[in-house]
Design an enzyme around this catalytic site. Structure first.
Site, PDB file in Angstrom:
ATOM      1  N   CYS A   3     -43.390  37.620  -9.840  1.00 55.20           N
ATOM      2  CA  CYS A   3     -43.407  36.261  -9.274  1.00 55.20           C
ATOM      3  C   CYS A   3     -44.806  35.642  -9.355  1.00 55.20           C
ATOM      4  O   CYS A   3     -44.959  34.500  -9.795  1.00 55.20           O
ATOM      5  CB  CYS A   3     -42.921  36.307  -7.830  1.00 55.20           C
ATOM      6  SG  CYS A   3     -43.581  37.691  -6.887  1.00 55.20           S
TER       7      CYS A   3
ATOM      8  N   HIS B 152     -45.978  33.078  -1.716  1.00 51.65           N
ATOM      9  CA  HIS B 152     -47.359  33.420  -2.056  1.00 51.65           C
ATOM     10  C   HIS B 152     -48.130  32.105  -2.223  1.00 51.65           C
ATOM     11  O   HIS B 152     -47.540  31.067  -2.537  1.00 51.65           O
ATOM     12  CB  HIS B 152     -47.447  34.143  -3.401  1.00 51.65           C
ATOM     13  CG  HIS B 152     -46.655  35.397  -3.522  1.00 51.65           C
ATOM     14  ND1 HIS B 152     -46.898  36.532  -2.781  1.00 51.65           N
ATOM     15  CD2 HIS B 152     -45.628  35.718  -4.354  1.00 51.65           C
ATOM     16  CE1 HIS B 152     -46.068  37.493  -3.144  1.00 51.65           C
ATOM     17  NE2 HIS B 152     -45.275  37.027  -4.098  1.00 51.65           N
TER      18      HIS B 152
HETATM   19  P1  NAD Z   1     -34.543  45.057  -3.731  1.00 50.82           P
HETATM   20  O1  NAD Z   1     -34.967  46.272  -2.998  1.00 50.82           O
HETATM   21  O2  NAD Z   1     -34.246  43.815  -2.960  1.00 50.82           O
HETATM   22  O3  NAD Z   1     -33.266  45.364  -4.613  1.00 50.82           O
HETATM   23  C1  NAD Z   1     -33.156  46.508  -5.405  1.00 50.82           C
HETATM   24  C2  NAD Z   1     -31.679  46.850  -5.567  1.00 50.82           C
HETATM   25  O4  NAD Z   1     -31.554  47.919  -6.507  1.00 50.82           O
HETATM   26  C3  NAD Z   1     -31.048  47.323  -4.262  1.00 50.82           C
HETATM   27  O5  NAD Z   1     -29.770  46.720  -4.148  1.00 50.82           O
HETATM   28  C4  NAD Z   1     -30.923  48.828  -4.465  1.00 50.82           C
HETATM   29  O6  NAD Z   1     -29.830  49.370  -3.761  1.00 50.82           O
HETATM   30  C5  NAD Z   1     -30.685  48.908  -5.962  1.00 50.82           C
HETATM   31  N1  NAD Z   1     -31.004  50.215  -6.566  1.00 50.82           N
HETATM   32  C6  NAD Z   1     -31.653  51.274  -6.025  1.00 50.82           C
HETATM   33  N2  NAD Z   1     -31.713  52.296  -6.921  1.00 50.82           N
HETATM   34  C7  NAD Z   1     -31.083  51.872  -8.041  1.00 50.82           C
HETATM   35  C8  NAD Z   1     -30.784  52.476  -9.287  1.00 50.82           C
HETATM   36  N3  NAD Z   1     -31.163  53.728  -9.561  1.00 50.82           N
HETATM   37  N4  NAD Z   1     -30.123  51.759 -10.218  1.00 50.82           N
HETATM   38  C9  NAD Z   1     -29.736  50.485  -9.952  1.00 50.82           C
HETATM   39  N5  NAD Z   1     -29.962  49.868  -8.781  1.00 50.82           N
HETATM   40  C10 NAD Z   1     -30.625  50.547  -7.829  1.00 50.82           C
HETATM   41  O7  NAD Z   1     -35.675  44.796  -4.811  1.00 50.82           O
HETATM   42  P2  NAD Z   1     -36.096  43.407  -5.454  1.00 50.82           P
HETATM   43  O8  NAD Z   1     -37.050  42.743  -4.528  1.00 50.82           O
HETATM   44  O9  NAD Z   1     -34.891  42.669  -5.923  1.00 50.82           O
HETATM   45  O10 NAD Z   1     -36.972  43.913  -6.684  1.00 50.82           O
HETATM   46  C11 NAD Z   1     -36.383  44.304  -7.906  1.00 50.82           C
HETATM   47  C12 NAD Z   1     -37.426  44.180  -8.999  1.00 50.82           C
HETATM   48  O11 NAD Z   1     -37.832  42.821  -9.085  1.00 50.82           O
HETATM   49  C13 NAD Z   1     -38.713  44.981  -8.767  1.00 50.82           C
HETATM   50  O12 NAD Z   1     -39.231  45.376 -10.019  1.00 50.82           O
HETATM   51  C14 NAD Z   1     -39.628  43.954  -8.141  1.00 50.82           C
HETATM   52  O13 NAD Z   1     -40.995  44.272  -8.304  1.00 50.82           O
HETATM   53  C15 NAD Z   1     -39.240  42.727  -8.932  1.00 50.82           C
HETATM   54  N6  NAD Z   1     -39.544  41.446  -8.283  1.00 50.82           N
HETATM   55  C16 NAD Z   1     -39.299  41.256  -6.953  1.00 50.82           C
HETATM   56  C17 NAD Z   1     -39.608  40.038  -6.371  1.00 50.82           C
HETATM   57  C18 NAD Z   1     -39.382  39.781  -4.918  1.00 50.82           C
HETATM   58  O14 NAD Z   1     -40.042  38.928  -4.342  1.00 50.82           O
HETATM   59  N7  NAD Z   1     -38.475  40.442  -4.258  1.00 50.82           N
HETATM   60  C19 NAD Z   1     -40.125  39.005  -7.147  1.00 50.82           C
HETATM   61  C20 NAD Z   1     -40.308  39.203  -8.530  1.00 50.82           C
HETATM   62  C21 NAD Z   1     -40.017  40.438  -9.070  1.00 50.82           C
END
Ligand code: NAD
Length: 343
Positions: free
Chosen positions: A144, A225
Site C-alpha cells: 500500500c 498511512h
Molecule cells: P489478512 O490476515 O487480513 O488475510 C490473510 C488471509 O489469508 C486470511 O483469511 C487467512 O486465513 C488466509 N490464509 C492464512 N494462511 C493461508 C494459506 N496458507 N493459504 C491461503 N490463505 C491463507 O492479511 P491481509 O492484510 O489481507 O494481507 C495479505 C497480503 O496483502 C500480505 O502480503 C500483506 O502484506 C499485503 N497487504 C496488506 C495490506 C493491508 O493493509 N492489510 C495492504 C497492502 C498489502
C-alpha cells in the site's frame, strides 16, 4: 470468455479483490479460499462465492463440515480451472504458496506486498510497470505504501526526479486487527534509515535507484498511512504545474483542508458518506494546501487507505498478466469505471 480468477486467502485484501473482480465485465471469481470456518468464510458463501479450503488437509476440511459451512473441496480441486490466482495470504505465506502450489500446478499468480521483490518475476504498479508485466507468470503487486509513492512519483516524473525524500507515518493496525500496535507510542519502524520502502519503489521504478530515501514510524491509528514528500527535480517548478500533473494522473485526488479534510479521520468519513463498501478509498489523497515548491524542490503530504489502494492495481495486474488489454490507460479506465472511482 471471462478470465477465471481464484482468490487464495479471503482476508482484508482477498475479499476486496474478490469483489473488485466480480465488478469487472471481463473476469470472474471461480472460487475463494479460507483456512478455517470463521465468519468471513460464512459471509463469502452468502455472497455467492464458491468456497474452498486453502490447505489440502482432511482435518481442515472436517472443520468446515462440522461448522456447517459448505465447501466445494480444497484448493487442489479448483486450481486447474483458474487462469490466474490472486494470493491474499499473510506475509511470507504467499511465497510458500508460490513454490508449493502455483508453480507445480503451472498457474499464473499475483502475490501481495508482504512478499519480497526478488521472489517474483516482476513488481507491479499500473502506471509504471503494466507493460513490463505483460504476459508474465509470477508478479507481485507492491504494498500500500509503495503503491501510494509510485502513483505520486508518476505524477512528478516529467519534471525529472533527482532526489525523493519521504517520511512515512504508518497506521499501527488494520481495523480488524486485534494483535498489533502500538497503542501508546510512536515507534520508528524500521528504526534503520533508509527504510525498505525506497528499495520497494525501486523494484517498480529502477531509474529511481540511489535517488529515493525513506524513513518510517508507526503510530496508533487504524485509518490510513500518511506520507510527507520532499522531491528535488531537474529545474525550477511552479505549484500550479504540480497540481495540474496530479489532476491528470489517474487514482490521485486532491483533498482540501478548507473543505473539511483536516485529517485522515475526515477523509475516511468522506469515504463512508460516499457509501463505499467497507469505507474503501483506493484513490491516493493529496492535501492540496500542502503542495508547495521552492526553486526546484517540491513538497507535499498525502494519505493512503492501506486496505484498498492496491485493489484496482490487482485488477490491472490480472489484465496485464493474462494479456487481456495492451493499453494500461484503457485497463485503468475499465477498472476505475467498474469500481466507481472518482478518477
Ligand atoms: P489478512 O490476515 O487480513 O488475510 C490473510 C488471509 O489469508 C486470511 O483469511 C487467512 O486465513 C488466509 N490464509 C492464512 N494462511 C493461508 C494459506 N496458507 N493459504 C491461503 N490463505 C491463507 O492479511 P491481509 O492484510 O489481507 O494481507 C495479505 C497480503 O496483502 C500480505 O502480503 C500483506 O502484506 C499485503 N497487504 C496488506 C495490506 C493491508 O493493509 N492489510 C495492504 C497492502 C498489502
Amino acid at each position: 470468455m471471462k478470465a477465471k480468477v481464484l482468490i487464495n486467502g479471503y482476508g482484508s485484501i482477498g475479499k476486496r479483490v474478490a469483489d473488485a473482480v466480480s465488478a469487472q465485465k471481463d473476469m470472474e471469481v471461480i472460487g475463494v479460499t479460507k483456512t478455517k470456518p470463521d465468519f468471513d468464510a460464512k459471509l463469502a458463501t452468502e455472497l455467492g462465492y464458491k468456497l474452498y479450503c486453502a490447505i489440502p488437509d482432511k482435518e481442515r476440511v472436517k472443520a468446515f463440515e462440522e461448522a456447517g459451512i459448505p465447501i466445494e473441496g480444497t484448493i487442489l480441486d479448483v486450481i486447474e480451472e483458474a487462469d490466474i490466482v490472486v494470493d491474499g495470504a499473510p506475509k511470507k505465506v504467499g511465497k510458500e504458496n508460490l513454490e508449493k502450489i502455483y508453480k507445480p500446478n503451472k498457474v499464473k499468480a499475483i502475490l501481495q506486498g508482504g512478499e519480497k521483490a526478488k521472489d517474483v518475476e516482476d513488481n507491479f504498479n499500473a502506471l509504471w510497470s503494466y507493460e513490463r508485466c505483460y504476459g508474465k507468470s509470477y508478479v507481485r503487486v507492491v504494498s500500500c505504501n509503495t503503491t501510494g509513492l509510485c502513483r505520486i512519483l508518476y505524477a512528478l516524473k516529467d519534471f525529472g526526479i533527482k532526489k525523493a525524500r519521504v517520511v512515512l507515518v504508518r497506521r499501527g493496525a488494520d481495523p480488524n486487527d486485534d494483535k498489533t500496535g502500538p497503542i501508546n507510542a510512536i515507534k520508528p519502524n524500521p528504526v534503520t534509515v533508509p527504510s525498505h520502502h525506497g528499495p520497494d519503489v525501486v523494484s517498480v521504478v529502477p531509474e529511481l535507484k540511489d535517488k529515493i530515501i525513506t524513513s518510517a514510524v508507526i503510530v496508533p491509528t487504524t485509518l490510513m498511512h500518511q506520507h510527507t514528500l520532499m522531491v528535488e527535480v531537474e529545474s525550477e517548478v511552479k505549484r500550479e504545474d504540480i497540481l495540474e500533473k496530479i489532476n491528470e494522473t489517474p487514482r490521485i485526488i486532491l483533498v482540501r483542508e478548507k473543505e473539511g479534510f483536516s485529517s485522515t479521520a475526515k477523509i475516511i468519513e468522506f469515504a463512508r458518506d460516499l457509501g463505499r463498501k467497507r469505507y474503501d478509498l483506493p484513490e491516493l489523497c493529496v492535501w492540496e494546501e500542502s503542495v508547495n515548491t521552492l526553486g526546484n524542490e517540491i513538497f507535499l503530504m498525502q494519505a493512503v487507505h492501506q486496505e484498498s489502494i492496491v485493489v484496482p492495481e490487482n485488477i490491472d495486474c490480472i489484465r496485464a498478466m493474462l494479456e487481456m488489454e495492451d493499453d494500461k490507460f484503457k485497463s485503468i479506465e475499465k477498472t476505475n469505471k467498474a469500481l466507481n472511482l472518482i478518477k
